[in-house]
Design a protein around this motif. Structure first.
Motif, PDB file in Angstrom:
ATOM      1  N   LEU A 137       0.833  -1.201   0.000  1.00  0.00           N
ATOM      2  CA  LEU A 137       0.000   0.000   0.000  1.00  0.00           C
ATOM      3  C   LEU A 137       0.873   1.258   0.000  1.00  0.00           C
ATOM      4  O   LEU A 137       0.621   2.205  -0.755  1.00  0.00           O
ATOM      5  N   PHE A 138       1.908   1.229   0.816  1.00  0.00           N
ATOM      6  CA  PHE A 138       2.812   2.366   0.917  1.00  0.00           C
ATOM      7  C   PHE A 138       3.519   2.619  -0.416  1.00  0.00           C
ATOM      8  O   PHE A 138       3.596   3.756  -0.895  1.00  0.00           O
ATOM      9  N   ASN A 139       4.027   1.569  -1.040  1.00  0.00           N
ATOM     10  CA  ASN A 139       4.748   1.726  -2.305  1.00  0.00           C
ATOM     11  C   ASN A 139       3.830   2.175  -3.434  1.00  0.00           C
ATOM     12  O   ASN A 139       4.246   2.947  -4.303  1.00  0.00           O
ATOM     13  N   ALA A 140       2.586   1.704  -3.428  1.00  0.00           N
ATOM     14  CA  ALA A 140       1.623   2.139  -4.448  1.00  0.00           C
ATOM     15  C   ALA A 140       1.367   3.639  -4.319  1.00  0.00           C
ATOM     16  O   ALA A 140       1.325   4.367  -5.324  1.00  0.00           O
ATOM     17  N   ALA A 141       1.194   4.106  -3.090  1.00  0.00           N
ATOM     18  CA  ALA A 141       0.978   5.542  -2.869  1.00  0.00           C
ATOM     19  C   ALA A 141       2.205   6.344  -3.269  1.00  0.00           C
ATOM     20  O   ALA A 141       2.093   7.422  -3.869  1.00  0.00           O
ATOM     21  N   ALA A 142       3.396   5.826  -2.960  1.00  0.00           N
ATOM     22  CA  ALA A 142       4.633   6.532  -3.307  1.00  0.00           C
ATOM     23  C   ALA A 142       4.810   6.619  -4.825  1.00  0.00           C
ATOM     24  O   ALA A 142       5.246   7.649  -5.348  1.00  0.00           O
ATOM     25  N   ARG A 143       4.486   5.535  -5.531  1.00  0.00           N
ATOM     26  CA  ARG A 143       4.582   5.563  -7.001  1.00  0.00           C
ATOM     27  C   ARG A 143       3.637   6.596  -7.596  1.00  0.00           C
ATOM     28  O   ARG A 143       3.994   7.349  -8.505  1.00  0.00           O
ATOM     29  N   LYS A 144       2.422   6.621  -7.083  1.00  0.00           N
ATOM     30  CA  LYS A 144       1.411   7.542  -7.611  1.00  0.00           C
ATOM     31  C   LYS A 144       1.807   8.990  -7.361  1.00  0.00           C
ATOM     32  O   LYS A 144       1.643   9.859  -8.229  1.00  0.00           O
ATOM     33  N   THR A 145       2.346   9.254  -6.194  1.00  0.00           N
ATOM     34  CA  THR A 145       2.676  10.621  -5.816  1.00  0.00           C
ATOM     35  C   THR A 145       3.956  11.128  -6.474  1.00  0.00           C
ATOM     36  O   THR A 145       4.020  12.270  -6.922  1.00  0.00           O
ATOM     37  N   ARG A 176      13.316   6.763   3.251  1.00  0.00           N
ATOM     38  CA  ARG A 176      12.438   5.979   2.376  1.00  0.00           C
ATOM     39  C   ARG A 176      12.342   6.589   0.983  1.00  0.00           C
ATOM     40  O   ARG A 176      12.025   5.892   0.021  1.00  0.00           O
ATOM     41  N   TYR A 177      12.579   7.887   0.907  1.00  0.00           N
ATOM     42  CA  TYR A 177      12.318   8.608  -0.332  1.00  0.00           C
ATOM     43  C   TYR A 177      13.577   9.149  -0.998  1.00  0.00           C
ATOM     44  O   TYR A 177      13.512  10.133  -1.731  1.00  0.00           O
ATOM     45  N   ILE A 178      14.712   8.514  -0.756  1.00  0.00           N
ATOM     46  CA  ILE A 178      15.942   8.993  -1.393  1.00  0.00           C
ATOM     47  C   ILE A 178      15.826   8.991  -2.917  1.00  0.00           C
ATOM     48  O   ILE A 178      16.291   9.936  -3.564  1.00  0.00           O
ATOM     49  N   PRO A 179      15.198   7.977  -3.551  1.00  0.00           N
ATOM     50  CA  PRO A 179      15.027   8.077  -5.011  1.00  0.00           C
ATOM     51  C   PRO A 179      14.238   9.310  -5.436  1.00  0.00           C
ATOM     52  O   PRO A 179      14.545   9.929  -6.461  1.00  0.00           O
ATOM     53  N   VAL A 180      13.236   9.705  -4.645  1.00  0.00           N
ATOM     54  CA  VAL A 180      12.459  10.901  -4.962  1.00  0.00           C
ATOM     55  C   VAL A 180      13.311  12.148  -4.765  1.00  0.00           C
ATOM     56  O   VAL A 180      13.275  13.078  -5.580  1.00  0.00           O
ATOM     57  N   PHE A 216       3.567   7.486   5.336  1.00  0.00           N
ATOM     58  CA  PHE A 216       2.563   8.201   4.548  1.00  0.00           C
ATOM     59  C   PHE A 216       2.588   9.692   4.841  1.00  0.00           C
ATOM     60  O   PHE A 216       2.412  10.525   3.937  1.00  0.00           O
ATOM     61  N   LEU A 217       2.822  10.056   6.105  1.00  0.00           N
ATOM     62  CA  LEU A 217       2.932  11.475   6.445  1.00  0.00           C
ATOM     63  C   LEU A 217       4.149  12.094   5.773  1.00  0.00           C
ATOM     64  O   LEU A 217       4.087  13.222   5.263  1.00  0.00           O
ATOM     65  N   ASP A 218       5.262  11.352   5.757  1.00  0.00           N
ATOM     66  CA  ASP A 218       6.462  11.845   5.082  1.00  0.00           C
ATOM     67  C   ASP A 218       6.235  11.964   3.575  1.00  0.00           C
ATOM     68  O   ASP A 218       6.804  12.845   2.926  1.00  0.00           O
ATOM     69  N   THR A 221       4.646  15.150   2.977  1.00  0.00           N
ATOM     70  CA  THR A 221       5.648  16.201   3.149  1.00  0.00           C
ATOM     71  C   THR A 221       6.533  16.342   1.926  1.00  0.00           C
ATOM     72  O   THR A 221       6.769  17.451   1.429  1.00  0.00           O
ATOM     73  N   ILE A 222       7.028  15.214   1.433  1.00  0.00           N
ATOM     74  CA  ILE A 222       7.957  15.291   0.297  1.00  0.00           C
ATOM     75  C   ILE A 222       7.232  15.716  -0.976  1.00  0.00           C
ATOM     76  O   ILE A 222       7.807  16.380  -1.841  1.00  0.00           O
ATOM     77  N   TRP A 223       5.936  15.348  -1.095  1.00  0.00           N
ATOM     78  CA  TRP A 223       5.163  15.849  -2.240  1.00  0.00           C
ATOM     79  C   TRP A 223       5.065  17.360  -2.174  1.00  0.00           C
ATOM     80  O   TRP A 223       5.272  18.056  -3.169  1.00  0.00           O
ATOM     81  N   PHE A 224       4.752  17.874  -0.985  1.00  0.00           N
ATOM     82  CA  PHE A 224       4.640  19.326  -0.835  1.00  0.00           C
ATOM     83  C   PHE A 224       5.978  20.004  -1.107  1.00  0.00           C
ATOM     84  O   PHE A 224       6.046  21.014  -1.809  1.00  0.00           O
TER      85      PHE A 224
END
Length: 315
Positions: A137-145, A176-180, A216-218, A221-224
């Motif tokens: 679920l977490f990875n699906a949300a990260a891919r979408k965002t 978790r989001y170093i690729p982003v 998910f909170l992070d 944050t990273i999207w913003f």
């Protein structure tokens, strides 16, 4: 130097010697020049003593010890500042990541020209309820965002070009989001490799279910930050303008209605539209103030110390 291996750890005294021997064997068999950098994130067991002993036997072993537990992101940040290798490999200290993956990861960076390769633990040995399902679920949300088509953002086994780790700032719980973060820094050649996942041999996992809530909170944050981090007024100003427009529309409607259509009717303050107008204009003003404050903070912020190092080895 060919490779730097960065290993953040917390209370992994049982696995460190075996992990070191395994990495050293891979490096020697492939004739890589290397360093192994252990970052002890405030362990309360004998992990630091083990690292000290390993450094005496192998000069390629280096270590950083935090005064207390600051988190994996801070550990990686400290490690990335010190690495000397052209390719940086990160892995966990619990032996669930296989050092045998290092040569292929190295070749993908050096020969195929990738900026970053993220491991994908396609077959996992974790509890399905505790880790597998939340991870999907977490990875699906990260891919979408993020727009990055990676299957496993949180895999600890990754390979980086040196320029990447020197450019990204890993803080909070953003490991978790170093690729982003890399993508936002302009490194666009990001790939993925299926890696072997091994069952935990020693100890227990240091992560609970709360890490997915924080994840998910992070992600929000990273999207913003990726969209509006350099221009917060663009978001808050837009929202403020919208709310003020709605408020003024209600106020204009009430004024026209009172003056021309219902001059002897009930008071404006007795009508629900009055409170809608008042609330939306107040919220709109607050959004504007948030945008202004964000712009001021952005322009006046200074770097702050995020962790304290109590000891170092070979650095």
């Amino acid at each position: 130097m060919d490779i730097s291996v960065v290993i953040p750890l917390l209370n992994e005294e049982d696995s460190l010697t075996e992990l070191h021997d395994w990495i050293a064997k891979v490096m020697q068999s492939n004739r890589y020049s290397y360093e192994i950098l252990f970052i002890d994130d405030g362990s309360t067991d004998t992990s630091w003593e083990v690292i000290e002993n390993l450094s005496q036997k192998n000069p390629n072993v280096k270590g950083i010890k935090f005064q207390k537990n600051y988190g994996k992101s801070q550990a990686l940040n400290a490690g990335f500042k010190e690495v000397k290798g052209n390719v940086i490999i990160t892995m966990d200290a619990d032996l669930q990541d296989s050092p045998d993956e290092i040569p292929e990861l190295y070749n993908l960076i050096v020969k195929d020209g990738y900026d970053l390769i993220s491991g994908w633990k396609k077959k996992r040995y974790d509890s399905k309820i505790r880790k597998n399902i939340p991870s999907k679920l977490f990875n699906a949300a990260a891919r979408k965002t993020s727009g990055l088509k990676l299957h496993d953002f949180n895999c600890g086994l990754k390979a980086y070009k040196k320029d990447v780790v020197k450019a990204v700032d890993v803080n909070g719980e953003m490991h978790r989001y170093i690729p982003v973060l890399a993508k936002n820094a302009g490194f666009n050649k990001i790939g993925e490799k299926v890696v072997e996942h091994q069952a935990r041999k020693y100890g227990v996992t240091k992560f609970g279910m709360d890490r997915f809530i924080n994840g998910f909170l992070d992600l929000i944050t990273i999207w913003f930050l990726s969209k509006f981090g350099k221009r917060p007024m663009h978001l808050f100003g837009l929202l403020g303008t919208l709310m003020l427009f709605i408020g003024f529309c209600f106020a204009f409607y009430l004024g026209i209605d009172k003056l021309f259509f219902n001059p002897t009717g009930r008071l404006i303050t007795d009508r629900p539209q009055f409170y809608l107008a008042l609330v939306t204009m107040i919220i709109g003003t607050q959004f504007f103030l948030a945008g202004f404050l964000g712009e001021i903070i952005l322009r006046t912020k200074t770097d702050t110390k995020r962790y304290t190092i109590s000891n170092q080895i070979n650095l």
